[in-house]
Design a protein around this motif. Structure first.
Motif, PDB file in Angstrom:
ATOM      1  N   VAL A  32       0.837  -1.198   0.000  1.00 60.30           N
ATOM      2  CA  VAL A  32       0.000   0.000   0.000  1.00 60.30           C
ATOM      3  C   VAL A  32       0.877   1.256   0.000  1.00 60.30           C
ATOM      4  N   PHE A  33       1.931   1.252   0.818  1.00 61.87           N
ATOM      5  CA  PHE A  33       2.867   2.378   0.871  1.00 61.87           C
ATOM      6  C   PHE A  33       3.510   2.589  -0.495  1.00 61.87           C
ATOM      7  N   VAL A  34       4.008   1.502  -1.081  1.00 59.82           N
ATOM      8  CA  VAL A  34       4.670   1.585  -2.393  1.00 59.82           C
ATOM      9  C   VAL A  34       3.699   2.062  -3.458  1.00 59.82           C
ATOM     10  N   ASP A  35       2.495   1.498  -3.480  1.00 58.85           N
ATOM     11  CA  ASP A  35       1.503   1.865  -4.494  1.00 58.85           C
ATOM     12  C   ASP A  35       1.064   3.309  -4.352  1.00 58.85           C
ATOM     13  N   PHE A  36       0.990   3.799  -3.105  1.00 56.77           N
ATOM     14  CA  PHE A  36       0.617   5.193  -2.876  1.00 56.77           C
ATOM     15  C   PHE A  36       1.585   6.116  -3.597  1.00 56.77           C
ATOM     16  N   ILE A  37       2.869   5.871  -3.422  1.00 56.84           N
ATOM     17  CA  ILE A  37       3.876   6.722  -4.047  1.00 56.84           C
ATOM     18  C   ILE A  37       3.921   6.502  -5.554  1.00 56.84           C
ATOM     19  N   ALA A  38       3.844   5.240  -5.974  1.00 61.75           N
ATOM     20  CA  ALA A  38       3.899   4.939  -7.400  1.00 61.75           C
ATOM     21  C   ALA A  38       2.732   5.591  -8.142  1.00 61.75           C
ATOM     22  N   THR A  39       1.555   5.544  -7.564  1.00 59.44           N
ATOM     23  CA  THR A  39       0.379   6.140  -8.204  1.00 59.44           C
ATOM     24  C   THR A  39       0.556   7.637  -8.387  1.00 59.44           C
ATOM     25  N   ARG A  40       1.105   8.300  -7.395  1.00 56.49           N
ATOM     26  CA  ARG A  40       1.273   9.743  -7.488  1.00 56.49           C
ATOM     27  C   ARG A  40       2.418  10.126  -8.412  1.00 56.49           C
ATOM     28  N   ARG A  76       3.079   8.453 -11.172  1.00 61.66           N
ATOM     29  CA  ARG A  76       2.519   8.278 -12.514  1.00 61.66           C
ATOM     30  C   ARG A  76       1.440   9.317 -12.817  1.00 61.66           C
ATOM     31  N   ARG A  77       0.831   9.854 -11.776  1.00 64.98           N
ATOM     32  CA  ARG A  77      -0.122  10.945 -11.986  1.00 64.98           C
ATOM     33  C   ARG A  77       0.612  12.175 -12.506  1.00 64.98           C
ATOM     34  N   GLU A  78       1.819  12.410 -11.972  1.00 61.71           N
ATOM     35  CA  GLU A  78       2.636  13.535 -12.428  1.00 61.71           C
ATOM     36  C   GLU A  78       3.316  13.237 -13.758  1.00 61.71           C
ATOM     37  N   LEU A  79       3.712  11.976 -13.928  1.00 57.98           N
ATOM     38  CA  LEU A  79       4.446  11.562 -15.126  1.00 57.98           C
ATOM     39  C   LEU A  79       3.768  10.339 -15.739  1.00 57.98           C
ATOM     40  N   PRO A  80       2.750  10.533 -16.536  1.00 55.33           N
ATOM     41  CA  PRO A  80       2.015   9.400 -17.108  1.00 55.33           C
ATOM     42  C   PRO A  80       2.883   8.458 -17.937  1.00 55.33           C
ATOM     43  N   ALA A  81       3.989   8.968 -18.492  1.00 55.55           N
ATOM     44  CA  ALA A  81       4.853   8.121 -19.310  1.00 55.55           C
ATOM     45  C   ALA A  81       5.705   7.179 -18.473  1.00 55.55           C
ATOM     46  N   LEU A  82       5.778   7.401 -17.178  1.00 51.89           N
ATOM     47  CA  LEU A  82       6.575   6.540 -16.303  1.00 51.89           C
ATOM     48  C   LEU A  82       5.909   5.169 -16.206  1.00 51.89           C
ATOM     49  N   SER A  83       6.686   4.117 -16.420  1.00 52.81           N
ATOM     50  CA  SER A  83       6.106   2.777 -16.387  1.00 52.81           C
ATOM     51  C   SER A  83       5.728   2.388 -14.963  1.00 52.81           C
ATOM     52  N   ARG A  84       4.839   1.415 -14.854  1.00 55.07           N
ATOM     53  CA  ARG A  84       4.425   0.945 -13.534  1.00 55.07           C
ATOM     54  C   ARG A  84       5.612   0.358 -12.775  1.00 55.07           C
ATOM     55  N   GLN A 109       8.808   1.125 -13.089  1.00 60.72           N
ATOM     56  CA  GLN A 109       9.694   2.195 -12.652  1.00 60.72           C
ATOM     57  C   GLN A 109       9.112   2.921 -11.441  1.00 60.72           C
ATOM     58  N   ALA A 110       7.817   3.216 -11.501  1.00 58.90           N
ATOM     59  CA  ALA A 110       7.173   3.907 -10.387  1.00 58.90           C
ATOM     60  C   ALA A 110       7.207   3.050  -9.124  1.00 58.90           C
ATOM     61  N   SER A 111       6.968   1.743  -9.276  1.00 63.07           N
ATOM     62  CA  SER A 111       7.014   0.849  -8.118  1.00 63.07           C
ATOM     63  C   SER A 111       8.418   0.751  -7.546  1.00 63.07           C
ATOM     64  N   HIS A 112       9.417   0.777  -8.420  1.00 60.82           N
ATOM     65  CA  HIS A 112      10.814   0.755  -7.939  1.00 60.82           C
ATOM     66  C   HIS A 112      11.080   1.942  -7.029  1.00 60.82           C
ATOM     67  N   HIS A 113      10.665   3.130  -7.464  1.00 61.62           N
ATOM     68  CA  HIS A 113      10.892   4.320  -6.645  1.00 61.62           C
ATOM     69  C   HIS A 113      10.094   4.245  -5.339  1.00 61.62           C
ATOM     70  N   GLY A 114       8.901   3.667  -5.402  1.00 65.66           N
ATOM     71  CA  GLY A 114       8.132   3.478  -4.183  1.00 65.66           C
ATOM     72  C   GLY A 114       8.821   2.529  -3.219  1.00 65.66           C
ATOM     73  N   GLN A 115       9.429   1.482  -3.756  1.00 58.12           N
ATOM     74  CA  GLN A 115      10.153   0.521  -2.919  1.00 58.12           C
ATOM     75  C   GLN A 115      11.349   1.175  -2.249  1.00 58.12           C
ATOM     76  N   VAL A 116      12.071   1.997  -2.983  1.00 55.59           N
ATOM     77  CA  VAL A 116      13.225   2.692  -2.398  1.00 55.59           C
ATOM     78  C   VAL A 116      12.754   3.620  -1.271  1.00 55.59           C
ATOM     79  N   ALA A 117      11.655   4.334  -1.510  1.00 52.48           N
ATOM     80  CA  ALA A 117      11.119   5.218  -0.468  1.00 52.48           C
ATOM     81  C   ALA A 117      10.737   4.421   0.770  1.00 52.48           C
ATOM     82  N   LEU A 118      10.171   3.243   0.573  1.00 51.29           N
ATOM     83  CA  LEU A 118       9.807   2.386   1.713  1.00 51.29           C
ATOM     84  C   LEU A 118      11.056   1.935   2.469  1.00 51.29           C
TER      85      LEU A 118
END
Length: 232
Positions: free
Chosen positions: A143-151, A153-161, A163-172
């Motif tokens: 849920v934490f990772v998806d929260f960040i990944a979703t936001r 991709r909201r800012e950068l629609p071209a960002l792949s899922r 890639q966004a999940s990777h950044h969410g994982q690092v934040a976690l």
């Protein structure tokens, strides 16, 4: 055969025993008491006898509701993980916050929850959790990772899922690493560490947005974050 109970003469826990309203109320009271004891002594420093004593009941009464300390810890960990996940999903449900505001809201809630329930951290780290509790813990992290990944991709629609999940994982990972230090820190040091957590996560994510925006036509390195369709 392992004997999990500290007192071998107490009645054996029966998971099929029907619970009436009064019994369920007692069970929840025992869980709340156990949470207090776990928070005070940590998982390894807590015994079922200590929980029973704090609750003002006999060990035999405690064993009527829970077979051992591990079961109590697992139920509490599962309960807290579900509560956290539910609240995290509800943060900024309408998308009214800016990117950085939403991330700070997430971090603030997670810190507040762990501050109010210090036993959760020790249970997650030290207790031999049941399969269901481990599943709830993993779901909470997602849920934490998806929260960040979703936001992102909201800012950068071209960002792949991915890639966004990777950044969410690092934040976690950053959150969990600093949380370990926070739980062991002196009270006077905690505000500084809390601010460090905010800064570390936000400053990790900001360049991701900046790099993505600079690659878009007409955006030339914009560092602004948007609220819906408006730039703020």
């Amino acid at each position: 055969m392992l004997d999990f109970c500290e007192n071998r003469t107490v009645p054996v826990f029966d998971p099929e025993r029907k619970r009436n309203a009064r019994g369920e109320q007692r069970r929840q009271e025992l869980l709340r008491t156990a949470a207090t004891v776990f928070g005070r002594f940590g998982y390894h420093g807590t015994t079922t006898n200590a929980i029973a004593s704090e609750a003002g009941v006999s060990p035999a009464t405690l064993y009527q509701f829970f077979p051992n300390k591990e079961a109590i810890a697992s139920e509490l960990a599962s309960k807290y993980a579900r509560e956290m996940a539910e609240t995290e999903r509800a943060i900024d449900a309408e998308g009214a916050l800016t990117f950085t505001e939403s991330i700070r809201e997430l971090i603030d809630f997670c810190l507040s929850f762990n501050r109010k329930r210090p036993e959760f951290h020790t249970l997650v780290l030290d207790a031999p959790l049941s399969a269901d509790a481990r599943k709830q813990k993993q779901a909470l992290g997602k849920v934490f990772v998806d929260f960040i990944a979703t936001r992102l991709r909201r800012e950068l629609p071209a960002l792949s899922r991915s890639q966004a999940s990777h950044h969410g994982q690092v934040a976690l990972m950053i959150f969990r690493g600093i949380l370990d230090e926070l739980t062991a820190a002196r009270p006077s040091s905690r505000p500084r560490l809390q601010q460090a957590m905010h800064d570390a996560i936000v400053r990790y994510l900001e360049p991701v947005l900046a790099a993505g925006e600079s690659a878009l036509p007409g955006r030339r390195g914009s560092r602004s974050f948007r609220r819906g369709s408006q730039t703020v």
